[in-house]
Design an enzyme around this catalytic site. Structure first.
Site, PDB file in Angstrom:
ATOM      1  N   ASP A  99       0.810  -1.227   0.000  1.00  0.00           N
ATOM      2  CA  ASP A  99       0.000   0.000   0.000  1.00  0.00           C
ATOM      3  C   ASP A  99       0.834   1.264   0.000  1.00  0.00           C
ATOM      4  OD1 ASP A  99       0.654  -0.595   2.879  1.00  0.00           O
ATOM      5  OD2 ASP A  99      -0.441   1.281   3.178  1.00  0.00           O
ATOM      6  N   ASP A 107       5.631   0.375   3.325  1.00  0.00           N
ATOM      7  CA  ASP A 107       5.834  -0.846   4.111  1.00  0.00           C
ATOM      8  C   ASP A 107       5.667  -2.060   3.210  1.00  0.00           C
ATOM      9  OD1 ASP A 107       3.073  -0.916   3.706  1.00  0.00           O
ATOM     10  OD2 ASP A 107       2.649  -0.062   5.681  1.00  0.00           O
ATOM     11  N   TYR A 150      -5.563   0.669   9.036  1.00  0.00           N
ATOM     12  CA  TYR A 150      -6.698   0.934   8.144  1.00  0.00           C
ATOM     13  C   TYR A 150      -8.003   0.543   8.821  1.00  0.00           C
ATOM     14  CZ  TYR A 150      -3.361   2.024   4.512  1.00  0.00           C
ATOM     15  OH  TYR A 150      -2.360   2.613   3.792  1.00  0.00           O
ATOM     16  N   GLU A 196       5.828   9.765   3.094  1.00  0.00           N
ATOM     17  CA  GLU A 196       5.469   8.425   2.613  1.00  0.00           C
ATOM     18  C   GLU A 196       4.499   8.509   1.444  1.00  0.00           C
ATOM     19  OE1 GLU A 196       4.351   4.071   4.447  1.00  0.00           O
ATOM     20  OE2 GLU A 196       3.588   5.830   5.500  1.00  0.00           O
TER      21      GLU A 196
END
Length: 499
Positions: free
Chosen positions: A88, A91, A239, A479
């Site tokens: 995603d 990571d 999430y 990120e």
């Protein structure tokens, strides 16, 4: 670390200078004008980014050559093949909820703006199919959806290349006893939207996607509940479903109706509009909250004169537009002094690209119907909405106080130290030896630029004062995520052809 942006209402403060510039631009030119950006180059790079996020066995035509095969045994512990799909963000976890939303928005980008993609259309189609091939694997068993691969806490305790992963690749699922209508509804939406993309290009694959979408939606609707209630220790706080699962049911039904034209989905939407709270939090759109997207998507039917009984969705969509316009009495977003949309939470750029995509999509629907948006005593024209969306895109690409492009590899000045394991660690070709969990820490803490260019990655972006720390530990700002890039693909496609 990718985490959900929080929902906090905010009073807008918009740069007077920007308002004057925007107004003068519209008066002088009447529509969008070029800000000197190379949208075609940015489009190419925004799609290329997804190849850097691939998990599994990479294909022969893989263009991001410093990435190699990874996570080739995903699903083994559950007796299923769950290889493939996307990481995603920075990571090495495969989170099904944001992956499905990414696939939906990539598909919507192609549906509305594929004709503007030129030679990049083929690469965009590959990006969608990399997502749908994985979602088909994750939904292959009736009554079960695999929604995550990898233990997020174990993963976030390491700074490790995906090719070297030795962290837990735990498999998490929802089923009839542990429901997840949110992730299931979004997965149904993704499969349905992609079925439209492939309808004329690969009819058999399109039928497979649509049939699976229908089954997944039935499961989502029949067994209702939030997946973060079923899997709290796995998906939270990364999430978590903060907004509730109701919007994903409407969202899934809306895409299934668009893809199938079956009356049952239209009736579902009409019957459940109030029950599933279609008109709530309409100024939000992202992987957790679909309300603005639902209303804009359904409004296209209304504006085409085909669905008068869905007029309330058009009113909601108009309300969404008014809620984010600068200079109105009760706006629901902030703007930075430099003109960037700002909402509280992590990874602000996800709001910028998703809301801008809706501005552009709705402006096109309005243009075709020769309509505008009434906002109190004023009116917002389709040209104004396009210009607002374009302003956000131009900001991302470098038209901002720092004169920095927030897309890696685009322009002369862009982030060098993004919060991304694979980008920040030496590649396998450069360093064939295994790099262990904690061995990567020195690369994470290093002030040196990342050795591998993750071309096209759009980072979380600057803060509310337009400042940006180009540093890996500042993950909120540095990120990248797939769901930031997915709507940007559509925006860049449009502006590459209309500037």
């Amino acid at each position: 670390m990718a985490r959900k942006c929080c929902h906090f209402p905010a009073i807008a403060r918009f740069s007077t200078v920007f308002l004057l510039l925007l107004a003068s631009s519209l008066v002088l030119h009447g529509s969008t004008v070029s800000g000197g950006q190379n949208y075609q180059d940015a489009l190419k790079k925004s799609i290329l980014f997804f190849e850097g996020q691939r998990s599994g066995e990479l294909p022969p035509d893989q263009r991001v050559r410093w990435r190699k095969d990874s996570a080739l045994h995903d699903g083994t512990s559950a007796g299923v093949d769950l290889t493939g799909g996307y990481y995603d963000a920075g990571d090495n976890i495969k989170f099904g909820f944001p992956m499905a939303f990414t696939t939906t928005l990539l598909s919507w980008s192609i549906i509305d703006f594929g004709r503007n993609m030129g030679s990049e259309l083929g690469n965009a189609l590959k990006a969608v199919k990399w997502g749908t091939d994985y979602l088909l694997k994750a939904t292959a068993r009736d009554g079960v959806i695999y929604v995550q691969v990898g233990d997020a806490f174990s993963d976030h305790n390491c700074w490790e290349r995906p090719e070297d992963m030795d962290t837990l690749r735990s498999v998490y699922k929802i089923d009839v006893n542990n429901p997840g209508s949110d992730v299931a509804g979004e997965t149904a939406a993704a499969l349905a939207a992609a079925s439209i993309v492939f309808r004329s290009r690969d009819p058999a694959y399109s039928r497979l996607l649509l049939n699976r979408a229908s089954k997944v939606f039935q499961f989502a609707d029949k067994h209702r509940g939030a997946y973060s209630s079923s899997l709290p220790s796995a998906v939270c706080p990364f999430y978590c479903d903060v907004n509730g699962y109701q919007d994903e049911l409407l969202w899934g039904a809306a895409w299934l109706h668009k893809a199938s034209r079956r009356r049952e989905y239209r009736e579902y939407i009409v019957r459940n509009e109030v029950i599933l709270r279609a008109s709530e939090t309409i100024n939000e759109f992202g992987w957790d909250n679909k309300h603005a997207g639902i209303n804009v998507l359904i409004s296209k039917e209304v504006l085409m004169g085909r669905s008068d009984d869905l007029q309330s969705f058009r009113r909601n969509a108009d309300g969404f537009i008014c809620s984010i316009l600068p200079g109105i009495s009760h706006p629901q977003v902030q703007y930075s002094p430099g003109g960037l949309i700002v909402k509280a939470g992590v990874c602000n750029m996800q709001h910028v690209t998703s809301l801008s995509f809706l501005l552009l999509a709705y402006s096109n629907y309005l243009s075709h119907a020769n309509k505008a948006v009434p906002c109190g005593e004023t009116s917002a024209s389709p040209a104004l909405l396009k210009q607002l969306a374009k302003r956000q895109v131009d900001y991302i690409l470098g038209d901002n106080p720092m004169r920095m492009s927030y897309m890696v590899g685009y322009g002369a000045h862009y982030p060098q130290r993004i919060h991304h394991r694979a980008s920040s660690l030496p590649s396998v070709p450069a360093h064939p030896a295994h790099i262990g969990c904690k061995e990567g820490s020195r690369y994470y803490l290093s002030p040196d630029p990342n050795p591998n260019l993750l071309m096209g990655a759009v980072v979380g972006g600057p803060n509310s004062t337009d400042t940006f720390p180009d540093s890996r530990p500042f993950f909120q700002e540095s990120e990248p995520t797939t769901y930031v890039n997915a709507p940007l693909v559509g925006l860049l496609a449009y502006f590459s052809a209309h500037s």
